[in-house]
Design an enzyme around this catalytic site. Structure first.
Site, PDB file in Angstrom:
ATOM      1  CG  ASN A 152     -53.309 115.964  -8.390  1.00  0.00           C
ATOM      2  OD1 ASN A 152     -54.016 114.983  -8.579  1.00  0.00           O
ATOM      3  ND2 ASN A 152     -52.000 115.889  -8.283  1.00  0.00           N
ATOM      4  CE  LYS A 175     -64.982 109.208  -5.546  1.00  0.00           C
ATOM      5  NZ  LYS A 175     -65.046 110.675  -5.660  1.00  0.00           N
ATOM      6  N   GLY A 228     -54.500 108.927  -5.298  1.00  0.00           N
ATOM      7  CA  GLY A 228     -54.928 109.872  -4.264  1.00  0.00           C
ATOM      8  C   GLY A 228     -53.980 109.804  -3.094  1.00  0.00           C
ATOM      9  CB  SER A 229     -54.396 110.981   0.346  1.00  0.00           C
ATOM     10  OG  SER A 229     -55.591 110.290   0.684  1.00  0.00           O
ATOM     11  CB  VAL A 232     -58.006 107.574   0.481  1.00  0.00           C
ATOM     12  CG1 VAL A 232     -59.084 106.881  -0.331  1.00  0.00           C
ATOM     13  CG2 VAL A 232     -58.621 108.723   1.278  1.00  0.00           C
ATOM     14  CD  GLU A 250     -48.884 104.908  -9.288  1.00  0.00           C
ATOM     15  OE1 GLU A 250     -48.096 105.576  -8.593  1.00  0.00           O
ATOM     16  OE2 GLU A 250     -48.551 103.883  -9.909  1.00  0.00           O
ATOM     17  CB  CYS A 284     -48.235 112.839  -6.963  1.00  0.00           C
ATOM     18  SG  CYS A 284     -48.364 112.491  -8.712  1.00  0.00           S
ATOM     19  CD  GLN A 331     -55.206 119.999  -0.341  1.00  0.00           C
ATOM     20  OE1 GLN A 331     -55.579 119.051   0.337  1.00  0.00           O
ATOM     21  NE2 GLN A 331     -53.935 120.184  -0.629  1.00  0.00           N
ATOM     22  CD  GLU A 383     -48.429 114.312  -1.183  1.00  0.00           C
ATOM     23  OE1 GLU A 383     -49.441 113.814  -0.650  1.00  0.00           O
ATOM     24  OE2 GLU A 383     -48.114 114.117  -2.364  1.00  0.00           O
ATOM     25  CD  GLU A 462     -52.053 104.468 -12.579  1.00  0.00           C
ATOM     26  OE1 GLU A 462     -53.125 104.346 -13.180  1.00  0.00           O
ATOM     27  OE2 GLU A 462     -51.832 105.361 -11.755  1.00  0.00           O
TER      28      GLU A 462
HETATM   29  P1  NAD Z   1     -57.871 111.681  -1.714  1.00  0.00           P
HETATM   30  O1  NAD Z   1     -57.194 110.427  -1.298  1.00  0.00           O
HETATM   31  O2  NAD Z   1     -58.515 112.510  -0.700  1.00  0.00           O
HETATM   32  O3  NAD Z   1     -59.013 111.353  -2.798  1.00  0.00           O
HETATM   33  C1  NAD Z   1     -58.742 110.645  -3.971  1.00  0.00           C
HETATM   34  C2  NAD Z   1     -60.028 109.988  -4.454  1.00  0.00           C
HETATM   35  O4  NAD Z   1     -60.422 108.984  -3.504  1.00  0.00           O
HETATM   36  C3  NAD Z   1     -61.201 110.956  -4.569  1.00  0.00           C
HETATM   37  O5  NAD Z   1     -61.979 110.634  -5.694  1.00  0.00           O
HETATM   38  C4  NAD Z   1     -61.975 110.683  -3.292  1.00  0.00           C
HETATM   39  O6  NAD Z   1     -63.343 110.984  -3.396  1.00  0.00           O
HETATM   40  C5  NAD Z   1     -61.767 109.191  -3.135  1.00  0.00           C
HETATM   41  N1  NAD Z   1     -61.988 108.689  -1.766  1.00  0.00           N
HETATM   42  C6  NAD Z   1     -61.892 109.387  -0.596  1.00  0.00           C
HETATM   43  N2  NAD Z   1     -62.194 108.564   0.446  1.00  0.00           N
HETATM   44  C7  NAD Z   1     -62.463 107.340  -0.074  1.00  0.00           C
HETATM   45  C8  NAD Z   1     -62.820 106.081   0.495  1.00  0.00           C
HETATM   46  N3  NAD Z   1     -62.975 105.928   1.813  1.00  0.00           N
HETATM   47  N4  NAD Z   1     -63.011 105.035  -0.327  1.00  0.00           N
HETATM   48  C9  NAD Z   1     -62.850 105.162  -1.663  1.00  0.00           C
HETATM   49  N5  NAD Z   1     -62.530 106.333  -2.260  1.00  0.00           N
HETATM   50  C10 NAD Z   1     -62.323 107.409  -1.476  1.00  0.00           C
HETATM   51  O7  NAD Z   1     -56.781 112.505  -2.553  1.00  0.00           O
HETATM   52  P2  NAD Z   1     -56.945 113.952  -3.218  1.00  0.00           P
HETATM   53  O8  NAD Z   1     -56.911 114.956  -2.130  1.00  0.00           O
HETATM   54  O9  NAD Z   1     -58.069 113.962  -4.185  1.00  0.00           O
HETATM   55  O10 NAD Z   1     -55.599 114.041  -4.091  1.00  0.00           O
HETATM   56  C11 NAD Z   1     -54.392 114.447  -3.574  1.00  0.00           C
HETATM   57  C12 NAD Z   1     -53.503 113.244  -3.294  1.00  0.00           C
HETATM   58  O11 NAD Z   1     -53.331 112.490  -4.500  1.00  0.00           O
HETATM   59  C13 NAD Z   1     -52.094 113.634  -2.896  1.00  0.00           C
HETATM   60  O12 NAD Z   1     -51.677 112.845  -1.810  1.00  0.00           O
HETATM   61  C14 NAD Z   1     -51.252 113.324  -4.130  1.00  0.00           C
HETATM   62  O13 NAD Z   1     -49.906 113.051  -3.892  1.00  0.00           O
HETATM   63  C15 NAD Z   1     -51.963 112.148  -4.671  1.00  0.00           C
HETATM   64  N6  NAD Z   1     -51.655 111.960  -6.091  1.00  0.00           N
HETATM   65  C16 NAD Z   1     -50.823 110.938  -6.447  1.00  0.00           C
HETATM   66  C17 NAD Z   1     -50.486 110.727  -7.766  1.00  0.00           C
HETATM   67  C18 NAD Z   1     -49.602 109.587  -8.155  1.00  0.00           C
HETATM   68  O14 NAD Z   1     -49.700 109.154  -9.285  1.00  0.00           O
HETATM   69  N7  NAD Z   1     -48.754 109.097  -7.285  1.00  0.00           N
HETATM   70  C19 NAD Z   1     -51.002 111.581  -8.742  1.00  0.00           C
HETATM   71  C20 NAD Z   1     -51.827 112.619  -8.357  1.00  0.00           C
HETATM   72  C21 NAD Z   1     -52.170 112.790  -7.021  1.00  0.00           C
END
Ligand code: NAD
Length: 481
Positions: A152, A175, A228-229, A232, A250, A284, A331, A383, A462
């Protein structure tokens, strides 16, 4: 220098073709294939970590001037190319063109900021309690850092992790997200020509379950910074704790925006619409819960509904567009499902929520506003990560605060009020890492700490000078002379 193909990884300074490809598709126009990017295996991660490990000590010994030159040069190139990179960002992620350019600008500024930080590296010298002894407290790089990022913010988030990693003397294996790898790839290309010794920065493209997992589990990766989520993030935390690697997570948010009776209505509506729907709600820090006191509730709801009826949803590259598409079909389906869940839970859908068609086939959705919702509804607990907001009616400030804090998340919390008393109280008592007074919950500066509490973040902050906490280890030295 890359030969022009994008299905490549950067490993030890060489561009190496990945074993397979992932298609990067424009969510505003499904007939537009942005490119075929690398789909790598564990082997490429092993090679990248080995390359990083070989040079990490050398980079740890680099001078502040060398680090400044590299980071400043990267920032300069990003800023000079912000229209081009912003365009790619809009094409692969679906942010509008101004949002894409704005995010790229931010990435450039982040590199410039950490260029300056490299010149400000410092330690402390403290008198010992023992005669003749000096105590020195210094920071050392942690070694090889794994950086795993979401789709995102495909350039700003990589920038705010990679720039401090390099600034504080670490080597990196990065990555990018598989849904939007193009900006990460461009960033790697810029870094490969920045004067960094080969191997200090490596990029391996591919899936989370293969590439992300291999980075997380590699014994030579001293720390993993992940955005990310929650699901994960939890997996990564467990793996890293098992092998005692550092972690910085985060994750998501369910950010409240409290609107009190004494708020300026026009300002509050603008803040709510911006925070909830801009960037298609895929932030996020998006304001997904609008918590509104009784006296202003009806006027506020009418004005927000009126405002979002006029938001122009469309192709991210169209200059008229205010809200771009959702990033992917999965999504979009998830968001549409939540709209149904909200309706079934008894929430009142006053506007939007349906899939839209446009000239080009894409993942368009009308911004949705729910009213008459309660804190325990799933749409207020989970979320959604799309252009959906719900209004929760409350009696007074105390109830608003308690509803705002009634969530497992704690990233950003906002309040619209003209009362200094309530603003200050909210600053103190909101369970969030970031508090916004008369400002949208989303939209932050690049030189100050970013992060949350509770289920939103784990580990040190961060950005800003606070990033040193994750990317360095503190060493205390006692010297007797
Ligand atoms: P995601 O968790 O699906 O993926 C994030 C990253 O993790 C990707 O690069 C993905 O390939 C990798 N990943 C997936 N499975 C993994 C595993 N088993 N081991 C290691 N890496 C793995 O999230 P997304 O769908 O890409 O992003 C959306 C999420 O990110 C939302 O929940 C959002 O709130 C969050 N987000 C948080 C912030 C913050 O700073 N708090 C900022 C932006 C997005």
């Amino acid at each position: 220098m890359n030969n022009g193909s994008v299905n490549t990884n950067l490993i030890g300074g060489a561009w190496i073709t990945a074993p397979a490809v992932i298609q990067n598709i424009n969510p505003s126009d499904l007939s537009d294939i942005v490119g075929e990017y690398g789909h790598s295996e564990e082997q490429q991660v092993l090679e990248a970590v080995a390359a990083a490990n070989t040079v990490s000590e050398k980079w740890a010994d680099s001078t502040p001037q060398e680090r400044f030159n590299v980071l400043d040069g990267i920032g300069t190139e990003i800023l000079a190319r912000k229209e081009e990179i912003g365009n790619l960002l809009a094409r692969e992620e679906g942010k509008t063109l101004p949002e894409g350019i704005g995010e790229t600008n931010r990435a450039g500024q982040i590199f410039k900021f950490y260029a300056g930080e490299a010149l400000r590296l410092a330690g402390e010298k403290i008198p010992s309690i023992r005669p003749g002894v000096d105590v020195e407290i210094t920071r050392q790089p942690i070694g090889v850092v794994g950086i795993i990022t979401p789709w995102n913010f495909p350039i700003a988030i990589p920038a705010w992790k990679i720039a401090p990693a390099i600034c504080y003397g670490n080597a990196v294996v990065f990555k990018p997200a598989e849904l939007a790898p193009g900006c990460g790839w461009i960033l790697a290309d810029i870094l490969s020509r920045s004067g960094l010794p080969e191997g200090v920065f490596n990029m391996v493209c591919g899936s989370g379950t293969t590439v992300g997992k291999a980075i997380t589990e590699h014994p030579d990766v001293a720390g993993v910074s992940f955005t990310g989520s929650q699901a994960v993030g939890h997996l990564i935390a467990m793996k890293c704790v098992e092998r005692k690697a550092k972690i910085q997570l985060e994750m998501g948010g369910k950010n409240p925006l409290v609107v009190l009776d004494d708020a300026d209505l026009d300002v509050a509506v603008k803040i709510a619409v911006n925070g909830a729907y801009f960037s298609t709600g895929q932030r996020c820090t998006a304001s997904s819960r609008l918590i509104v006191t009784e006296g202003i509730h009806d006027r506020f709801v009418d004005a927000v509904a009126e405002s979002i009826k006029h938001l122009r949803v469309g192709n991210a590259l169209d200059s008229e567009t205010q809200i771009g598409p959702v990033v992917s079909e999965d999504q979009l389906n998830k968001i549409l499902e939540y709209v149904e869940i909200g309706k079934n839970e008894g929430a009142n859908l006053v506007w939007g929520g349906e899939r839209l068609t446009r000239e080009t086939e894409g993942f368009y959705q009308a911004p949705a506003l729910f009213t008459e919702t309660t804190p325990e509804m799933r749409i207020n607990k989970e979320e959604i990560f799309g252009p959906v907001a719900s209004v929760i009616r409350v009696k007074d400030y105390e109830e608003a605060l308690s509803v705002a804090n009634d969530t497992e998340f704690g990233l950003s919390a906002g309040i619209c009020t003209s009362s200094l008393k309530y603003a200050r109280d909210f600053q103190k008592r909101a369970d969030a890492g970031m508090v916004m007074v008369n400002l949208p919950t989303a939209g932050v500066d690049y030189h100050v700490p970013f992060g949350g509490t509770k289920g939103s973040s784990y580990g040190s902050r961060e950005q800003g000078s606070y990033a040193a906490e994750f990317y360095t280890t503190v060493k205390t030295t006692y010297i007797y002379s």
